[in-house]
Design a protein around this motif. Structure first.
Motif, PDB file in Angstrom:
ATOM      1  N   ASP A  65       0.813  -1.208   0.000  1.00 31.58           N
ATOM      2  CA  ASP A  65       0.000   0.000   0.000  1.00 31.58           C
ATOM      3  C   ASP A  65       0.848   1.261   0.000  1.00 31.58           C
ATOM      4  OD1 ASP A  65      -2.126  -1.737   0.207  1.00 31.58           O
ATOM      5  OD2 ASP A  65      -2.379  -1.442   2.368  1.00 31.58           O
ATOM      6  N   ALA A  67       0.703   5.889  -1.235  1.00 36.67           N
ATOM      7  CA  ALA A  67       0.026   7.005  -1.887  1.00 36.67           C
ATOM      8  C   ALA A  67       1.080   7.952  -2.435  1.00 36.67           C
ATOM      9  CB  ALA A  67      -0.888   7.732  -0.898  1.00 36.67           C
ATOM     10  N   ARG A  85      -3.007  12.650  -7.943  1.00 33.03           N
ATOM     11  CA  ARG A  85      -2.709  12.055  -6.639  1.00 33.03           C
ATOM     12  C   ARG A  85      -3.508  10.769  -6.528  1.00 33.03           C
ATOM     13  NH1 ARG A  85      -5.274  14.538  -3.305  1.00 33.03           N
ATOM     14  NH2 ARG A  85      -4.058  14.343  -1.387  1.00 33.03           N
ATOM     15  N   TRP A  87      -4.048   6.657  -4.498  1.00 39.15           N
ATOM     16  CA  TRP A  87      -3.701   5.641  -3.510  1.00 39.15           C
ATOM     17  C   TRP A  87      -3.453   4.334  -4.256  1.00 39.15           C
ATOM     18  CZ3 TRP A  87      -7.217   1.489  -2.304  1.00 39.15           C
ATOM     19  CH2 TRP A  87      -8.530   1.643  -2.762  1.00 39.15           C
ATOM     20  N   TYR A  89      -2.755   0.117  -4.208  1.00 37.30           N
ATOM     21  CA  TYR A  89      -3.001  -1.118  -3.466  1.00 37.30           C
ATOM     22  C   TYR A  89      -2.369  -2.299  -4.205  1.00 37.30           C
ATOM     23  CZ  TYR A  89      -6.696  -2.310  -6.835  1.00 37.30           C
ATOM     24  OH  TYR A  89      -7.396  -2.622  -7.976  1.00 37.30           O
ATOM     25  N   LEU A 114      -7.135   9.985  -5.607  1.00 40.63           N
ATOM     26  CA  LEU A 114      -7.515  10.470  -4.286  1.00 40.63           C
ATOM     27  C   LEU A 114      -8.358  11.727  -4.429  1.00 40.63           C
ATOM     28  CD1 LEU A 114      -4.249  10.246  -2.112  1.00 40.63           C
ATOM     29  CD2 LEU A 114      -6.468   9.282  -1.487  1.00 40.63           C
ATOM     30  N   PHE A 120      -2.271  12.176   1.676  1.00 44.88           N
ATOM     31  CA  PHE A 120      -1.525  10.952   1.384  1.00 44.88           C
ATOM     32  C   PHE A 120      -1.576   9.964   2.544  1.00 44.88           C
ATOM     33  CE2 PHE A 120       1.079  13.707  -1.654  1.00 44.88           C
ATOM     34  CZ  PHE A 120       0.439  13.198  -2.775  1.00 44.88           C
ATOM     35  N   GLY A 123      -4.590   7.920   2.033  1.00 44.83           N
ATOM     36  CA  GLY A 123      -4.388   7.018   0.908  1.00 44.83           C
ATOM     37  C   GLY A 123      -3.524   5.824   1.259  1.00 44.83           C
ATOM     38  N   ALA A 124      -2.445   6.065   2.006  1.00 42.98           N
ATOM     39  CA  ALA A 124      -1.540   4.977   2.366  1.00 42.98           C
ATOM     40  C   ALA A 124      -2.145   4.033   3.391  1.00 42.98           C
ATOM     41  CB  ALA A 124      -0.225   5.552   2.891  1.00 42.98           C
TER      42      ALA A 124
END
Length: 341
Positions: A65, A67, A85, A87, A89, A114, A120, A123-124
């Protein structure tokens, strides 16, 4: 670019900071300039070997994972992602390069835009926890198979280990979808976090009679349990499950490798469903649905992170990724992040 790699399985000490050529995206791929990398227990399992004799590649950059910002796209990828921007996976799933590096190349579908309001860090922290939580909430016999506001209206969801990363996502997604959400925790501090995440009711399973307390809240029983410690909690789960309810088991933390003991008669009388799940083998359709629904929840502001939202963030610089792995090994409560940029 700077990257963290390992060439053999083992403890955090096998992780090494190295310089590598900045990769170029191939057909159907994008390159992401990573800002924050998220660490999950599954990253540690891959690094330690988890039953394999050796890593699947000569050199592995860990972490599924993260971002960051898309700064290059490969052939066949539309320009809509360039400069966005995103994220990320499953970056290191079946691939040698994850997000513990300044740049990561991933299939375009694994880089999800995102919203402007989401940082971020958020997202992470998605990826494995949020997609696993979605899967757990959508495997019941009588549905729903997708999440949206109202999809779980009238249902009671129990998040076992409500202060963990997946438990936190279960609470947030179930609450967004309209469920009455209960969480079990081991102490007052974790109770505070589960409440901050949005749980309507929090039960300390180490005090009193947790089954009786849950039954007071949900006299007809729990519709769905998202279970993190199946071996330890299966007896409690069956004691509070409604007929035709579902136990979705995504981990067996703290079992020490003990076999799971099932009261088969009790489970049969309940017509209970015991659903095992892991993100990698859930299938592309289930993962795509999870990505779409998690994105909708994210757009709605339903998935915040941080201490005030029930998920404390613990940060490490890239060159201390080994310490980040040790923090996960030590069961640090919250989300472990590695600051890359």
């Amino acid at each position: 670019m700077r990257a963290i790699v390992y060439r053999e399985n083992g403890g955090p000490e096998v992780l090494e900071s190295v310089d590598r050529e900045t990769p170029a995206p191939g057909p159907g791929e994008v390159r992401v300039r990573i800002a924050v990398s998220g660490v999950n227990p599954t990253d540690l399992q891959a690094r330690s070997g988890a039953g394999r004799v050796a890593p699947p590649f000569a050199e592995v950059t860990p972490h599924l994972d993260g971002a960051g910002t898309v700064d290059a796209v490969g052939e066949g990828v539309g320009g809509g992602l360039l400069g966005r921007r995103v994220w990320v996976y499953m970056a290191a799933a079946g691939r040698p390069t994850g997000t513990a590096a300044e740049y990561a190349v991933v299939p375009a579908e694994r880089a999800v835009p995102l919203p402007d309001e989401a940082g971020f860090d958020v997202g992470a922290a998605l990826g494995v926890p949020a997609l696993t939580a979605h899967r757990a909430l959508t495997v019941a016999e009588d549905g729903p198979s997708r999440l949206r506001p109202g999809a779980l209206e009238g249902r009671c969801v129990l998040a076992a280990g409500g202060a963990g990363a997946v438990g936190h996502a279960v609470i947030q997604l179930a609450r967004w979808a309209g469920a009455t959400v209960l969480g079990t925790v081991s102490g007052p501090e974790k109770a505070r976090l589960a409440t901050a995440a949005g749980a309507h009711h929090v039960i300390n399973y180490r005090e009193g009679d947790p089954a009786a307390r849950i039954r007071e809240i949900a006299p007809d029983g729990i519709d769905l349990v998202a279970e993190v410690a199946l071996g330890a909690n299966l007896g409690l789960d069956l004691a509070v499950l409604r007929p035709r309810g579902t136990i979705a088991a995504y981990a067996d933390d703290g079992s020490g490798g003990r076999p799971v003991e099932l009261n088969a008669t009790k489970a049969m009388v309940l017509n209970a469903r015991l659903q095992f799940l892991v993100l990698y083998t859930a299938g592309p359709e289930a993962r795509a649905a999870a990505v779409a629904d998690v994105t909708a929840a994210l757009d709605a502001g339903a998935l915040p992170v941080g201490e005030q939202h029930g998920l404390p963030l613990h940060r490490f610089p890239l060159d201390r990724t080994a310490d980040a792995h040790r923090a996960v090994e030590n069961a640090t409560t919250g989300k472990i992040l590695v600051d890359v940029a």
